[in-house]
Design a protein around this motif. Structure first.
Motif, PDB file in Angstrom:
ATOM      1  N   HIS A 138       2.589  -2.749  13.452  1.00  0.00           N
ATOM      2  CA  HIS A 138       2.219  -4.029  14.048  1.00  0.00           C
ATOM      3  C   HIS A 138       3.197  -5.141  13.706  1.00  0.00           C
ATOM      4  CE1 HIS A 138      -2.267  -2.922  14.752  1.00  0.00           C
ATOM      5  NE2 HIS A 138      -1.480  -1.870  14.886  1.00  0.00           N
ATOM      6  N   GLY A 139       4.186  -4.841  12.875  1.00  0.00           N
ATOM      7  CA  GLY A 139       5.210  -5.847  12.604  1.00  0.00           C
ATOM      8  C   GLY A 139       5.084  -6.492  11.239  1.00  0.00           C
ATOM      9  N   ASP A 140       5.274  -7.808  11.202  1.00  0.00           N
ATOM     10  CA  ASP A 140       5.346  -8.604   9.976  1.00  0.00           C
ATOM     11  C   ASP A 140       4.262  -8.216   8.967  1.00  0.00           C
ATOM     12  OD1 ASP A 140       5.831 -10.485   8.056  1.00  0.00           O
ATOM     13  OD2 ASP A 140       5.129 -12.199   9.240  1.00  0.00           O
ATOM     14  N   LEU A 141       4.682  -7.657   7.819  1.00  0.00           N
ATOM     15  CA  LEU A 141       3.735  -7.181   6.808  1.00  0.00           C
ATOM     16  C   LEU A 141       3.177  -8.312   5.953  1.00  0.00           C
ATOM     17  CD1 LEU A 141       5.465  -3.910   5.571  1.00  0.00           C
ATOM     18  CD2 LEU A 141       3.714  -4.183   7.324  1.00  0.00           C
ATOM     19  N   SER A 142       3.860  -9.446   5.881  1.00  0.00           N
ATOM     20  CA  SER A 142       3.408 -10.523   4.997  1.00  0.00           C
ATOM     21  C   SER A 142       2.072 -11.113   5.441  1.00  0.00           C
ATOM     22  CB  SER A 142       4.472 -11.619   4.899  1.00  0.00           C
ATOM     23  OG  SER A 142       4.635 -12.232   6.156  1.00  0.00           O
ATOM     24  N   GLU A 143       1.772 -11.077   6.728  1.00  0.00           N
ATOM     25  CA  GLU A 143       0.518 -11.635   7.223  1.00  0.00           C
ATOM     26  C   GLU A 143      -0.327 -10.573   7.919  1.00  0.00           C
ATOM     27  OE1 GLU A 143       1.049 -15.216   9.458  1.00  0.00           O
ATOM     28  OE2 GLU A 143       2.551 -15.974   8.065  1.00  0.00           O
ATOM     29  N   ASN A 144      -0.125  -9.330   7.556  1.00  0.00           N
ATOM     30  CA  ASN A 144      -0.825  -8.229   8.201  1.00  0.00           C
ATOM     31  C   ASN A 144      -2.021  -7.803   7.339  1.00  0.00           C
ATOM     32  OD1 ASN A 144      -1.607  -5.716   9.215  1.00  0.00           O
ATOM     33  ND2 ASN A 144       0.474  -5.246   9.921  1.00  0.00           N
ATOM     34  N   ALA A 145      -3.196  -8.288   7.692  1.00  0.00           N
ATOM     35  CA  ALA A 145      -4.409  -8.025   6.899  1.00  0.00           C
ATOM     36  C   ALA A 145      -4.749  -6.532   6.881  1.00  0.00           C
ATOM     37  CB  ALA A 145      -5.577  -8.831   7.440  1.00  0.00           C
ATOM     38  N   GLU A 146      -4.536  -5.857   8.007  1.00  0.00           N
ATOM     39  CA  GLU A 146      -4.844  -4.419   8.059  1.00  0.00           C
ATOM     40  C   GLU A 146      -3.981  -3.642   7.069  1.00  0.00           C
ATOM     41  OE1 GLU A 146      -4.103  -3.420  12.106  1.00  0.00           O
ATOM     42  OE2 GLU A 146      -6.073  -4.132  12.789  1.00  0.00           O
ATOM     43  N   TYR A 147      -2.712  -4.009   6.988  1.00  0.00           N
ATOM     44  CA  TYR A 147      -1.792  -3.351   6.063  1.00  0.00           C
ATOM     45  C   TYR A 147      -2.227  -3.576   4.617  1.00  0.00           C
ATOM     46  CZ  TYR A 147       2.430  -2.360   3.396  1.00  0.00           C
ATOM     47  OH  TYR A 147       3.321  -1.860   2.469  1.00  0.00           O
ATOM     48  N   HIS A 148      -2.519  -4.830   4.282  1.00  0.00           N
ATOM     49  CA  HIS A 148      -2.912  -5.151   2.909  1.00  0.00           C
ATOM     50  C   HIS A 148      -4.233  -4.477   2.528  1.00  0.00           C
ATOM     51  CE1 HIS A 148       0.432  -7.805   2.164  1.00  0.00           C
ATOM     52  NE2 HIS A 148       0.205  -8.404   3.329  1.00  0.00           N
ATOM     53  N   ALA A 149      -5.165  -4.419   3.464  1.00  0.00           N
ATOM     54  CA  ALA A 149      -6.454  -3.765   3.197  1.00  0.00           C
ATOM     55  C   ALA A 149      -6.255  -2.264   2.971  1.00  0.00           C
ATOM     56  CB  ALA A 149      -7.414  -3.996   4.356  1.00  0.00           C
ATOM     57  N   ALA A 150      -5.403  -1.643   3.781  1.00  0.00           N
ATOM     58  CA  ALA A 150      -5.146  -0.205   3.632  1.00  0.00           C
ATOM     59  C   ALA A 150      -4.432   0.084   2.313  1.00  0.00           C
ATOM     60  CB  ALA A 150      -4.332   0.319   4.821  1.00  0.00           C
ATOM     61  N   LYS A 151      -3.458  -0.760   1.954  1.00  0.00           N
ATOM     62  CA  LYS A 151      -2.752  -0.569   0.680  1.00  0.00           C
ATOM     63  C   LYS A 151      -3.714  -0.762  -0.509  1.00  0.00           C
ATOM     64  CE  LYS A 151       1.153  -0.012  -0.089  1.00  0.00           C
ATOM     65  NZ  LYS A 151       1.829   1.256  -0.415  1.00  0.00           N
ATOM     66  N   GLU A 152      -4.607  -1.737  -0.396  1.00  0.00           N
ATOM     67  CA  GLU A 152      -5.582  -1.976  -1.461  1.00  0.00           C
ATOM     68  C   GLU A 152      -6.519  -0.767  -1.598  1.00  0.00           C
ATOM     69  OE1 GLU A 152      -9.236  -5.001  -2.411  1.00  0.00           O
ATOM     70  OE2 GLU A 152      -7.457  -5.853  -1.475  1.00  0.00           O
ATOM     71  N   ARG A 153      -6.968  -0.248  -0.465  1.00  0.00           N
ATOM     72  CA  ARG A 153      -7.844   0.927  -0.498  1.00  0.00           C
ATOM     73  C   ARG A 153      -7.107   2.119  -1.104  1.00  0.00           C
ATOM     74  NH1 ARG A 153     -12.340   3.121  -1.784  1.00  0.00           N
ATOM     75  NH2 ARG A 153     -12.761   5.058  -0.703  1.00  0.00           N
ATOM     76  N   GLN A 154      -5.839   2.267  -0.765  1.00  0.00           N
ATOM     77  CA  GLN A 154      -5.042   3.363  -1.327  1.00  0.00           C
ATOM     78  C   GLN A 154      -4.989   3.249  -2.848  1.00  0.00           C
ATOM     79  OE1 GLN A 154      -0.769   3.346  -0.526  1.00  0.00           O
ATOM     80  NE2 GLN A 154      -0.865   5.564  -0.187  1.00  0.00           N
ATOM     81  N   GLY A 155      -4.782   2.049  -3.348  1.00  0.00           N
ATOM     82  CA  GLY A 155      -4.749   1.840  -4.794  1.00  0.00           C
ATOM     83  C   GLY A 155      -6.081   2.159  -5.448  1.00  0.00           C
ATOM     84  N   GLN A 156      -7.177   1.745  -4.792  1.00  0.00           N
ATOM     85  CA  GLN A 156      -8.512   2.030  -5.329  1.00  0.00           C
ATOM     86  C   GLN A 156      -8.777   3.532  -5.378  1.00  0.00           C
ATOM     87  OE1 GLN A 156     -10.845  -0.081  -2.454  1.00  0.00           O
ATOM     88  NE2 GLN A 156     -10.922  -1.976  -3.667  1.00  0.00           N
ATOM     89  N   VAL A 157      -8.430   4.223  -4.306  1.00  0.00           N
ATOM     90  CA  VAL A 157      -8.663   5.667  -4.236  1.00  0.00           C
ATOM     91  C   VAL A 157      -7.850   6.390  -5.307  1.00  0.00           C
ATOM     92  CG1 VAL A 157      -8.239   7.731  -2.816  1.00  0.00           C
ATOM     93  CG2 VAL A 157      -9.407   5.755  -1.834  1.00  0.00           C
TER      94      VAL A 157
END
Length: 158
Positions: free
Chosen positions: A41-60
């Motif tokens: 989807h492009g720009d990662l700095s403001e990409n909520a979906e990306y940050h949520a997925a990365k956070e979930r990955q860390g939790q898992v």
């Protein structure tokens, strides 16, 4: 070298932990797909979906590491193979409360405890007060609701 502290648990608790690890490992590919899709989807700095997925990955990953640690330290106890005149891990205890009403608890590990079904951890306030006690002994335990008194009526290994 530090010794590794064993975690006593019932076979049922061990199976529950391994099932949880299996489910989390099955979730890994879905998380990676979500990260890749969000990256597209492009720009990662403001990409909520990306940050949520990365956070979930860390939790898992953190949860898997924690569960694997518990499993490697697990000491599976079968209460049916135990016997003692004292309350020990795995014992099912019948107590009489202040009102002479019987209550039944099984002493289990902290990851298996569920007071609603009569399973209390050996390191809970009541669990600590019970360990080592015998039939006919009186127990006083301080809980958030105040002091409680019990009489050990029966010790079983079932």
């Amino acid at each position: 070298m530090a010794s590794i502290e064993k975690l006593p648990m019932l076979a049922e608790g061990y199976e529950k932990l391994t099932a949880e690890i299996r489910a989390l490992r099955e979730e890994r590919p879905r998380i990676v797909d979500a990260i890749e899709e969000a990256r597209a989807h492009g720009d990662l700095s403001e990409n909520a979906e990306y940050h949520a997925a990365k956070e979930r990955q860390g939790q898992v990953e953190a949860t898997i590491a924690d569960l694997e640690d518990k499993i490697t330290r697990a000491q599976i106890v079968d209460p049916a193979t135990l016997s003692s005149d004292k309350i020990i891990f795995g014992a099912t205890v019948t107590l009489l409360d202040d009102d002479e009403k019987p209550v039944k608890y099984q002493i289990v590990g902290p990851y298996e405890a569920d007071a609603r079904i009569g399973r209390i951890s050996y390191n809970s306030p009541l669990g600590k007060a019970l360990i080592g006690r015998k039939v006919e002994e009186e127990i006083e335990v301080t809980v958030p609701a105040g002091d409680k008194f019990y009489l050990v009526q029966k010790i079983e290994f079932i």
